[in-house]
Design a protein around this motif. Structure first.
Motif, PDB file in Angstrom:
ATOM      1  N   CYS A   9       0.834  -1.211   0.000  1.00  0.00           N
ATOM      2  CA  CYS A   9       0.000   0.000   0.000  1.00  0.00           C
ATOM      3  C   CYS A   9       0.864   1.254   0.000  1.00  0.00           C
ATOM      4  CB  CYS A   9      -0.939   0.005   1.196  1.00  0.00           C
ATOM      5  SG  CYS A   9      -2.286  -1.183   1.050  1.00  0.00           S
ATOM      6  N   ALA A  10       1.947   1.238   0.759  1.00  0.00           N
ATOM      7  CA  ALA A  10       2.840   2.397   0.807  1.00  0.00           C
ATOM      8  C   ALA A  10       3.477   2.650  -0.555  1.00  0.00           C
ATOM      9  CB  ALA A  10       3.908   2.182   1.872  1.00  0.00           C
ATOM     10  N   TRP A  11       3.900   1.567  -1.229  1.00  0.00           N
ATOM     11  CA  TRP A  11       4.494   1.729  -2.555  1.00  0.00           C
ATOM     12  C   TRP A  11       3.468   2.209  -3.578  1.00  0.00           C
ATOM     13  CZ3 TRP A  11       9.206   2.494  -3.894  1.00  0.00           C
ATOM     14  CH2 TRP A  11      10.238   2.018  -3.120  1.00  0.00           C
ATOM     15  N   VAL A  12       2.265   1.698  -3.506  1.00  0.00           N
ATOM     16  CA  VAL A  12       1.219   2.130  -4.436  1.00  0.00           C
ATOM     17  C   VAL A  12       0.907   3.612  -4.225  1.00  0.00           C
ATOM     18  CG1 VAL A  12      -1.228   1.867  -5.014  1.00  0.00           C
ATOM     19  CG2 VAL A  12       0.215  -0.157  -4.790  1.00  0.00           C
ATOM     20  N   MET A  13       0.816   4.023  -2.976  1.00  0.00           N
ATOM     21  CA  MET A  13       0.540   5.436  -2.691  1.00  0.00           C
ATOM     22  C   MET A  13       1.689   6.326  -3.157  1.00  0.00           C
ATOM     23  SD  MET A  13      -1.393   5.121   1.017  1.00  0.00           S
ATOM     24  CE  MET A  13      -0.923   6.735   1.483  1.00  0.00           C
ATOM     25  N   THR A  14       2.920   5.884  -2.990  1.00  0.00           N
ATOM     26  CA  THR A  14       4.080   6.659  -3.441  1.00  0.00           C
ATOM     27  C   THR A  14       4.080   6.789  -4.963  1.00  0.00           C
ATOM     28  OG1 THR A  14       5.356   5.871  -1.539  1.00  0.00           O
ATOM     29  CG2 THR A  14       6.592   6.794  -3.388  1.00  0.00           C
ATOM     30  N   ILE A  15       3.799   5.698  -5.650  1.00  0.00           N
ATOM     31  CA  ILE A  15       3.772   5.723  -7.113  1.00  0.00           C
ATOM     32  C   ILE A  15       2.645   6.620  -7.604  1.00  0.00           C
ATOM     33  CG2 ILE A  15       3.316   4.307  -9.147  1.00  0.00           C
ATOM     34  CD1 ILE A  15       4.890   2.059  -7.728  1.00  0.00           C
ATOM     35  N   LEU A  16       1.470   6.543  -6.991  1.00  0.00           N
ATOM     36  CA  LEU A  16       0.358   7.412  -7.381  1.00  0.00           C
ATOM     37  C   LEU A  16       0.670   8.877  -7.103  1.00  0.00           C
ATOM     38  CD1 LEU A  16      -2.752   5.325  -6.270  1.00  0.00           C
ATOM     39  CD2 LEU A  16      -1.948   5.771  -8.602  1.00  0.00           C
ATOM     40  N   PHE A  17       1.344   9.160  -6.002  1.00  0.00           N
ATOM     41  CA  PHE A  17       1.742  10.528  -5.679  1.00  0.00           C
ATOM     42  C   PHE A  17       2.716  11.075  -6.721  1.00  0.00           C
ATOM     43  CE2 PHE A  17       4.734  13.373  -3.442  1.00  0.00           C
ATOM     44  CZ  PHE A  17       3.862  14.415  -3.176  1.00  0.00           C
ATOM     45  N   LEU A  18       3.720  10.289  -7.083  1.00  0.00           N
ATOM     46  CA  LEU A  18       4.688  10.731  -8.097  1.00  0.00           C
ATOM     47  C   LEU A  18       4.030  10.892  -9.457  1.00  0.00           C
ATOM     48  CD1 LEU A  18       7.789   8.594  -7.077  1.00  0.00           C
ATOM     49  CD2 LEU A  18       7.404  11.045  -6.693  1.00  0.00           C
ATOM     50  N   TYR A  19       3.089  10.019  -9.793  1.00  0.00           N
ATOM     51  CA  TYR A  19       2.358  10.138 -11.056  1.00  0.00           C
ATOM     52  C   TYR A  19       1.509  11.407 -11.077  1.00  0.00           C
ATOM     53  CZ  TYR A  19      -0.698   8.916 -14.944  1.00  0.00           C
ATOM     54  OH  TYR A  19      -1.390   8.931 -16.121  1.00  0.00           O
ATOM     55  N   SER A  20       0.912  11.737  -9.946  1.00  0.00           N
ATOM     56  CA  SER A  20       0.123  12.958  -9.841  1.00  0.00           C
ATOM     57  C   SER A  20       1.000  14.195 -10.041  1.00  0.00           C
ATOM     58  CB  SER A  20      -0.567  13.014  -8.483  1.00  0.00           C
ATOM     59  OG  SER A  20      -1.181  14.255  -8.288  1.00  0.00           O
ATOM     60  N   ILE A  21       2.183  14.184  -9.435  1.00  0.00           N
ATOM     61  CA  ILE A  21       3.115  15.305  -9.629  1.00  0.00           C
ATOM     62  C   ILE A  21       3.525  15.397 -11.088  1.00  0.00           C
ATOM     63  CG2 ILE A  21       5.458  16.102  -9.099  1.00  0.00           C
ATOM     64  CD1 ILE A  21       5.035  15.121  -6.270  1.00  0.00           C
ATOM     65  N   TRP A  22       3.802  14.270 -11.730  1.00  0.00           N
ATOM     66  CA  TRP A  22       4.186  14.256 -13.143  1.00  0.00           C
ATOM     67  C   TRP A  22       3.083  14.846 -14.012  1.00  0.00           C
ATOM     68  CZ3 TRP A  22       7.771  14.209 -16.604  1.00  0.00           C
ATOM     69  CH2 TRP A  22       7.469  13.879 -17.918  1.00  0.00           C
ATOM     70  N   LEU A  23       1.838  14.487 -13.777  1.00  0.00           N
ATOM     71  CA  LEU A  23       0.725  15.025 -14.562  1.00  0.00           C
ATOM     72  C   LEU A  23       0.565  16.532 -14.350  1.00  0.00           C
ATOM     73  CD1 LEU A  23      -2.101  12.332 -14.289  1.00  0.00           C
ATOM     74  CD2 LEU A  23      -0.658  12.872 -16.252  1.00  0.00           C
ATOM     75  N   THR A  24       0.740  16.994 -13.131  1.00  0.00           N
ATOM     76  CA  THR A  24       0.625  18.416 -12.838  1.00  0.00           C
ATOM     77  C   THR A  24       1.715  19.210 -13.543  1.00  0.00           C
ATOM     78  OG1 THR A  24      -0.338  17.895 -10.694  1.00  0.00           O
ATOM     79  CG2 THR A  24       0.507  20.114 -10.987  1.00  0.00           C
ATOM     80  N   VAL A  25       2.936  18.733 -13.506  1.00  0.00           N
ATOM     81  CA  VAL A  25       4.039  19.409 -14.192  1.00  0.00           C
ATOM     82  C   VAL A  25       3.806  19.412 -15.696  1.00  0.00           C
ATOM     83  CG1 VAL A  25       6.503  19.238 -14.720  1.00  0.00           C
ATOM     84  CG2 VAL A  25       5.718  18.993 -12.378  1.00  0.00           C
ATOM     85  N   LYS A  26       3.338  18.302 -16.243  1.00  0.00           N
ATOM     86  CA  LYS A  26       3.078  18.216 -17.680  1.00  0.00           C
ATOM     87  C   LYS A  26       1.983  19.194 -18.102  1.00  0.00           C
ATOM     88  CE  LYS A  26       2.061  14.731 -21.171  1.00  0.00           C
ATOM     89  NZ  LYS A  26       1.716  13.338 -21.412  1.00  0.00           N
ATOM     90  N   GLN A  27       0.913  19.306 -17.318  1.00  0.00           N
ATOM     91  CA  GLN A  27      -0.157  20.258 -17.619  1.00  0.00           C
ATOM     92  C   GLN A  27       0.344  21.695 -17.505  1.00  0.00           C
ATOM     93  OE1 GLN A  27      -3.277  19.224 -14.908  1.00  0.00           O
ATOM     94  NE2 GLN A  27      -4.080  17.596 -16.227  1.00  0.00           N
ATOM     95  N   GLY A  28       1.199  21.969 -16.533  1.00  0.00           N
ATOM     96  CA  GLY A  28       1.769  23.307 -16.375  1.00  0.00           C
ATOM     97  C   GLY A  28       2.635  23.700 -17.552  1.00  0.00           C
ATOM     98  N   ILE A  29       3.443  22.781 -18.040  1.00  0.00           N
ATOM     99  CA  ILE A  29       4.295  23.052 -19.199  1.00  0.00           C
ATOM    100  C   ILE A  29       3.443  23.298 -20.434  1.00  0.00           C
ATOM    101  CG2 ILE A  29       5.979  21.987 -20.762  1.00  0.00           C
ATOM    102  CD1 ILE A  29       7.259  20.731 -18.268  1.00  0.00           C
ATOM    103  N   ASN A  30       2.396  22.501 -20.628  1.00  0.00           N
ATOM    104  CA  ASN A  30       1.506  22.715 -21.773  1.00  0.00           C
ATOM    105  C   ASN A  30       0.813  24.075 -21.688  1.00  0.00           C
ATOM    106  OD1 ASN A  30       2.118  20.264 -22.935  1.00  0.00           O
ATOM    107  ND2 ASN A  30       0.397  19.210 -21.991  1.00  0.00           N
ATOM    108  N   HIS A  31       0.421  24.475 -20.492  1.00  0.00           N
ATOM    109  CA  HIS A  31      -0.220  25.778 -20.310  1.00  0.00           C
ATOM    110  C   HIS A  31       0.769  26.910 -20.610  1.00  0.00           C
ATOM    111  CE1 HIS A  31      -3.247  28.520 -18.852  1.00  0.00           C
ATOM    112  NE2 HIS A  31      -2.351  29.076 -18.051  1.00  0.00           N
ATOM    113  N   LEU A  32       2.019  26.761 -20.192  1.00  0.00           N
ATOM    114  CA  LEU A  32       3.027  27.774 -20.485  1.00  0.00           C
ATOM    115  C   LEU A  32       3.294  27.887 -21.977  1.00  0.00           C
ATOM    116  CD1 LEU A  32       5.660  27.386 -17.645  1.00  0.00           C
ATOM    117  CD2 LEU A  32       4.125  29.293 -18.064  1.00  0.00           C
ATOM    118  N   HIS A  33       3.320  26.752 -22.673  1.00  0.00           N
ATOM    119  CA  HIS A  33       3.510  26.798 -24.122  1.00  0.00           C
ATOM    120  C   HIS A  33       2.370  27.566 -24.787  1.00  0.00           C
ATOM    121  CE1 HIS A  33       7.083  24.426 -24.665  1.00  0.00           C
ATOM    122  NE2 HIS A  33       6.596  23.460 -23.884  1.00  0.00           N
TER     123      HIS A  33
END
Length: 91
Positions: A9-33
Motif C-alpha cells: 500500500c505504501a508503494w502504491v501510494m508513493t507511485i500514485l503521488f509521483l504520477y500525480s506530480i508528473w501530470l501536474t508538471v506536464k499540464q503546467g508546461i503545456n499551459h506555459l507553451h
C-alpha cells in the motif's frame, strides 16, 4: 501478511503521488507553451499599461483569447534615439 500488505500500500501510494506530480508538471508546461503563443507584447496596439492593455481589444489582451487576434499589427521600428533611451528636450 499484514506487513507485506502495508508495504504494498505504501508503494502504491508513493507511485500514485509521483504520477500525480508528473501530470501536474506536464499540464503546467503545456499551459506555459500556450501562453507563449499570445502575441500581445509584439502588437502595435499594446500599451504596456495595466489600466488599458490593448486599445482595440482591452478584454482579450494578454490572455488565451488573444491567440490568433485578427487585429494584430507588428510593432513598427522606433528611431535610433528612442532605442538608445535619449530624452528629447524642446526649449
Amino acid at each position: 501478511m499484514a506487513t507485506i500488505f502495508c508495504a504494498l500500500c505504501a508503494w502504491v501510494m508513493t507511485i500514485l503521488f509521483l504520477y500525480s506530480i508528473w501530470l501536474t508538471v506536464k499540464q503546467g508546461i503545456n499551459h506555459l507553451h500556450k501562453l507563449h503563443q499570445v502575441p500581445c507584447h509584439n502588437c502595435e496596439y499594446f500599451t504596456n499599461d495595466y489600466r488599458l492593455k490593448c486599445t482595440v481589444h482591452p478584454k482579450k489582451a494578454c490572455c488565451e483569447l488573444a491567440i490568433g487576434c485578427v487585429d494584430f499589427e507588428p510593432k513598427t521600428a522606433t528611431c535610433n534615439a528612442c532605442q538608445r533611451g535619449r530624452i528629447w528636450k524642446f526649449d
